[in-house]
Design a protein around this motif. Sequence first.
Motif, short mmCIF file in Angstrom:
data_model
loop_
_atom_site.label_atom_id
_atom_site.label_comp_id
_atom_site.label_asym_id
_atom_site.label_seq_id
_atom_site.Cartn_x
_atom_site.Cartn_y
_atom_site.Cartn_z
N LEU A 368 0.82 -1.21 0.00
CA LEU A 368 0.00 0.00 0.00
C LEU A 368 0.86 1.27 0.00
O LEU A 368 0.48 2.30 0.55
CB LEU A 368 -0.95 -0.01 1.21
CG LEU A 368 -1.82 -1.26 1.35
CD1 LEU A 368 -2.55 -1.28 2.68
CD2 LEU A 368 -2.82 -1.36 0.20
N GLY A 369 2.05 1.14 -0.58
CA GLY A 369 2.90 2.32 -0.76
C GLY A 369 3.65 2.76 0.49
O GLY A 369 4.27 3.81 0.50
N GLU A 370 3.59 1.94 1.54
CA GLU A 370 4.18 2.37 2.79
C GLU A 370 5.42 1.57 3.18
O GLU A 370 5.52 0.37 2.92
CB GLU A 370 3.13 2.25 3.89
CG GLU A 370 3.29 3.31 4.95
CD GLU A 370 2.31 3.10 6.10
OE1 GLU A 370 1.09 3.10 5.86
OE2 GLU A 370 2.79 2.93 7.23
N ILE A 371 6.35 2.28 3.85
CA ILE A 371 7.62 1.69 4.27
C ILE A 371 7.91 2.19 5.69
O ILE A 371 7.51 3.29 6.05
CB ILE A 371 8.76 2.17 3.33
CG1 ILE A 371 8.49 1.73 1.90
CG2 ILE A 371 10.12 1.68 3.81
CD1 ILE A 371 9.19 2.58 0.86
N ARG A 372 8.58 1.37 6.47
CA ARG A 372 9.05 1.85 7.78
C ARG A 372 10.56 1.64 7.87
O ARG A 372 11.10 0.69 7.28
CB ARG A 372 8.40 1.07 8.92
CG ARG A 372 6.90 1.05 8.90
CD ARG A 372 6.31 2.40 9.29
NE ARG A 372 4.86 2.38 9.12
CZ ARG A 372 4.01 1.91 10.04
NH1 ARG A 372 4.48 1.43 11.18
NH2 ARG A 372 2.71 1.94 9.83
N VAL A 373 11.22 2.50 8.63
CA VAL A 373 12.64 2.33 8.91
C VAL A 373 12.76 1.88 10.37
O VAL A 373 12.10 2.44 11.24
CB VAL A 373 13.40 3.68 8.74
CG1 VAL A 373 14.89 3.47 8.95
CG2 VAL A 373 13.12 4.27 7.37
N THR A 374 13.58 0.87 10.63
CA THR A 374 13.70 0.39 12.01
C THR A 374 14.98 0.92 12.65
O THR A 374 15.93 1.27 11.94
CB THR A 374 13.75 -1.15 12.10
OG1 THR A 374 15.09 -1.58 11.80
CG2 THR A 374 12.79 -1.79 11.13
N HIS A 375 15.01 0.96 13.98
CA HIS A 375 16.23 1.44 14.63
C HIS A 375 17.36 0.44 14.48
O HIS A 375 18.51 0.76 14.73
CB HIS A 375 15.97 1.79 16.10
CG HIS A 375 15.96 0.61 17.02
ND1 HIS A 375 14.81 0.03 17.48
CD2 HIS A 375 16.98 -0.10 17.55
CE1 HIS A 375 15.12 -0.99 18.25
NE2 HIS A 375 16.43 -1.10 18.31
N ALA A 376 17.03 -0.79 14.05
CA ALA A 376 18.07 -1.77 13.79
C ALA A 376 18.61 -1.63 12.36
O ALA A 376 19.31 -2.51 11.86
CB ALA A 376 17.54 -3.18 14.02
N GLN A 377 18.31 -0.52 11.72
CA GLN A 377 18.81 -0.20 10.37
C GLN A 377 18.29 -1.14 9.30
O GLN A 377 19.01 -1.46 8.35
CB GLN A 377 20.35 -0.19 10.36
CG GLN A 377 20.97 0.74 11.39
CD GLN A 377 22.48 0.72 11.36
OE1 GLN A 377 23.09 -0.21 11.85
NE2 GLN A 377 23.08 1.75 10.79
N ASN A 378 17.06 -1.60 9.45
CA ASN A 378 16.40 -2.37 8.42
C ASN A 378 15.17 -1.62 7.95
O ASN A 378 14.80 -0.59 8.51
CB ASN A 378 16.00 -3.75 8.96
CG ASN A 378 17.22 -4.61 9.25
OD1 ASN A 378 18.17 -4.63 8.47
ND2 ASN A 378 17.19 -5.33 10.37
N LEU A 379 14.51 -2.15 6.92
CA LEU A 379 13.27 -1.55 6.44
C LEU A 379 12.12 -2.53 6.66
O LEU A 379 12.33 -3.73 6.80
CB LEU A 379 13.37 -1.21 4.95
CG LEU A 379 14.41 -0.15 4.57
CD1 LEU A 379 14.35 0.11 3.08
CD2 LEU A 379 14.17 1.15 5.34
N VAL A 380 10.91 -1.97 6.68
CA VAL A 380 9.72 -2.81 6.87
C VAL A 380 8.72 -2.47 5.77
O VAL A 380 8.53 -1.30 5.43
CB VAL A 380 9.08 -2.54 8.25
CG1 VAL A 380 7.72 -3.22 8.35
CG2 VAL A 380 9.99 -3.02 9.38
N LEU A 381 8.12 -3.51 5.21
CA LEU A 381 6.93 -3.32 4.37
C LEU A 381 5.77 -3.70 5.28
O LEU A 381 5.57 -4.87 5.59
CB LEU A 381 7.00 -4.22 3.13
CG LEU A 381 8.09 -3.83 2.12
CD1 LEU A 381 8.20 -4.88 1.02
CD2 LEU A 381 7.80 -2.46 1.52
N PRO A 382 5.02 -2.71 5.75
CA PRO A 382 4.10 -2.98 6.87
C PRO A 382 2.79 -3.68 6.52
O PRO A 382 2.14 -4.22 7.41
CB PRO A 382 3.84 -1.59 7.45
CG PRO A 382 4.12 -0.63 6.35
CD PRO A 382 5.14 -1.27 5.46
#
Lengths: 555, 170
Positions: A368-382
């Motif tokens: 759905l066009g959304e991404i998150r950045v984690t404090h562990a330096q990874n990305l998330v497709l939520p």
Amino acid sequence: MYKYDRFDAHFVRERVAQFRDQVERRLEGSLTEDEFKPLRLQNGLYLQLHAYMLRIAVPYGVLSAVQLRQLALIADRYDRGYGHFTTRQNLQFNWPKLVDVPEILDLLADVDMHCIQTSGNCIRNVTADQFAGVAGDEIEDPRPVAELIRQWSSHHPEFSFLPRKFKVAVSGAAHDRALLKAHDLAIRIVRNEAGEAGYEVLVGGGLGRTPMIGKVVRDFLPKGELLPYLEAVMRVYNAEGRRDNKYKARIKILVHEIGVEAFQARVEAELRAIEPISPVDETAELARIAEAFDTIDYARLAPRSERFEAARARDARFAAWAQTSIFTHRVDGYAAVTVSLKPVGGVPGDMTSEQMRLFADLAERFSLGEIRVTHAQNLVLPHVRLDDLHALWLELADAELATDNVGLITDIIACPGLDYCALATARSIPIAQAISMRFGDAVRQAEIGPLQIKISGCINACGHHHVGHIGILGLEKRGQESYQITLGGDATENAAIGELLGPGVTAQEVPDAIERIVDHYLARRLADEPFIDAVRRLGVDEFRAAFLGTQDEAA
Amino acid sequence: MKLLDRDGVRADTFSRATPGDRDLHDRPIVPLESLETQLSSREKRHVGVEVSNVASVEQLAPHFDDLALIAIVFPAYSDGRGFTLARRLRNAGFRGVLRAVGPLIADQFAHALACGFDEIEAPDAIAERQPYEQWRRAGASISLPYQQGYSRANSIFEQRRLARRGECNA
Ligand code: HEM
Ligand code: SF4
């Protein structure tokens, strides 16, 4: 996602024009370098070893595909074709030119982004749980509060020249994924006995030279009363935080020196002195912001996906990736997928512009066009449908973004260290790479299970080494890099600072030392006992002997 | 030293009086230590006091009605304590003139005004390097801030509230 209204948009444009003017005045000499420094820092512009570094805010780690594409464009046009995601959920470019920065800021403003307060002695970019709005253990989505704080703290007239930086984190979940207790101030959304949601406020956490765990200063702050409370905390800190020694200037030292009770009393007194002449209508503001986050139209899906189950049964590599990468979504039929930015032997958190574009496309197609950045330096497709997981995995694999190590021993956090940073006493990235190579075998990693290694290239602790299950701190001893290793740190709601295992080791010795610790764990663990639990049960001393290579005598 | 306010650079109608100073100051600025004696020997409402940025509201509040001016010293532009002290004095009801004294830079003009200062007494070196036009421009660079209750200007939060009530025609 939150979209700027005309006021936010206008504010950010004015901030860009303001910075452009500041750069011009620096170049023509009206501002000395000393005077310019805090101004550029408050706009995320650092001077590193080799060049300027520009830190772009990703407020509470929420990013859209459109934004990521714009970051790729900036990486290509003004940098060297890559960016670095950080432990504060931000993105850094390592090679921009000062004169280009105003243009970069304009490009960011085009997609509702900025560099405001990603550095400097001010209230920094607010961080949050990367699974905000997605997690099942959530009392409430913390993003509206985080956005409210972002706005309230932007260009604050009173709190822009604090004794030191001030970092705020927010979570609405039972489990702490935002490292709340290592922040200057943290807000946890909780429920009181009457069942109303409100805020628990912690103050005085922080890493750096003197790591400290945050303490509760208000166990229940009713909704609608947050901003005056924050104002009171900031005012007490601004007036009384130490300014004689920058290593003692964080709020943690003030709270430690006067005690939590005294600090609490001062905040409450300040609160009484604040005249709420025209308080912000927080409830209405939060509702307005929350609306922007509530627009997702989830499909009605079954909780179980036959397609996913079949793929998992058929394809062991996929199953292994799914095992580490999938986080349960609160909505049936969806999953949040963590995408590792830690390829074996790679630079933790780096992403090329090509990968960014590809990832943006995948986010649009699958999340759905959304991404998150984690404090562990990874990305998330939520928001990925379970049905789509296998297709997504195939495409990630094509882009070399399907490393199945999330939460495992090679999912290492590392600060830039001596490869970039002017304050570094040792390298961190090559150490991460060496450990990653040593433990790169997928079967071996899976066998070891969840284990967090965190590396900093100096005492400032940007790599969170204090709260790593295994922490590595790079120092310099007589012209040589020397790495101190700590054990038992914890970055969750059980936050703990790791204990030092012994004298420092050389860069070459680090992988062996880690291996001795891991081998000891494997030999001594109970069935299914994770590393950190085994450390707690067995005690650090036992591991110390293993680390020193003296466990035979010690046994 | 140059005195700057919202309207430009102006002449200082106050002058510093030190303890034991025999000159007749029409409008003296005295140190906190000699405030009580000065207030008893002069026509009130013409006296200003200069304080460090760690002064407390309690020390000053009893004299609010008698004081024409409070000058708060900024030892360095990076030391933001003066902003908080100004804000506390305004919260506590001080309505006289608030002056910031020290090496503030043009880019802090907006911060100072928003926290309740009326004027800046800047060292000549800074005032020359940064002509008033720069202060004016920097001071106006953010036309609508978020923070409410800080400056005379409206805030973004307030504008949104008005819009919600249908009162906004901007
Ligand atoms: C030019 C590069 C950098 C410089 C000069 C720098 C400087 C510092 C300093 C001086 C501290 C200690 C602050 C204190 O204790 O008062 C610190 C802490 C920290 N920085 Fe950095 N940093 C840099 C890059 C980074 C990067 C790349 C990250 C993220 C990966 C980061 C995240 C953090 C975090 C998480 C902390 C610890 C939080 C805390 O102290 O409570 N920094 N940094
Ligand atoms: S921990 Fe030290 S070396 Fe690493 S980024 Fe921070 S300041 Fe630089």
